[in-house]
Design a protein around this motif. Structure first.
Motif: not given
Length: 142
Positions: A105-113
């Motif tokens: 499982r891969i989660y890519i999140s932005d600078r705001n989480g």
């Protein structure tokens, strides 16, 4: 799910540092759950390693690899020439904050989480796909 904030979590990495959802803010993050005996994980880990090698020196992407109920990881990392930071978890406690089944499982999140992309084993992402997501995000920030 996509659009949600990263769940509240804290893990100790193999270098002794602590990573939490709060510490991932201000950077793009790639959080991957894996188990070294999982064939899909075995295919995906080298793809993520390529990305890590490319981004590790510029503080734009944080990589956090977290095992799902597996503590003996060091020998796999050494044998497969991996040097990404990882957190060896003996339970599924952290994993279950994110999901109930399927790895990798891969989660890519932005600078705001905020989670922007989620990948599982159906299909597993490759380097090119992951790199494209990161590059698209960087371009949208400029």
């Amino acid at each position: 799910k996509v659009g949600d904030a990263l769940p509240t979590f804290s893990v100790t990495m193999n270098d002794g540092s602590t990573v939490s959802e709060q510490s991932l803010k201000e950077n793009i993050s790639l959080v991957m759950f894996f188990h070294t005996t999982c064939p899909d994980c075995q295919r995906t880990l080298p793809e993520v390693q390529r990305l890590y090698d490319e981004y590790k020196d510029n503080d734009t992407v944080r990589f956090v690899l977290i095992s799902r109920e597996q503590s003996a990881i060091e020998s796999y990392w050494t044998t497969n020439q991996l040097n990404m930071p990882y957190s060896a978890q003996t339970t599924r406690e952290i994993y279950q904050l994110f999901a109930s089944n399927r790895i990798p499982r891969i989660y890519i999140s932005d600078r705001n989480g905020i989670i922007q992309h989620i990948y599982t084993d159906d299909p597993t992402p490759d380097y090119k796909e992951l790199k494209s997501i990161l590059e698209d995000y960087f371009q949208s920030q400029n």
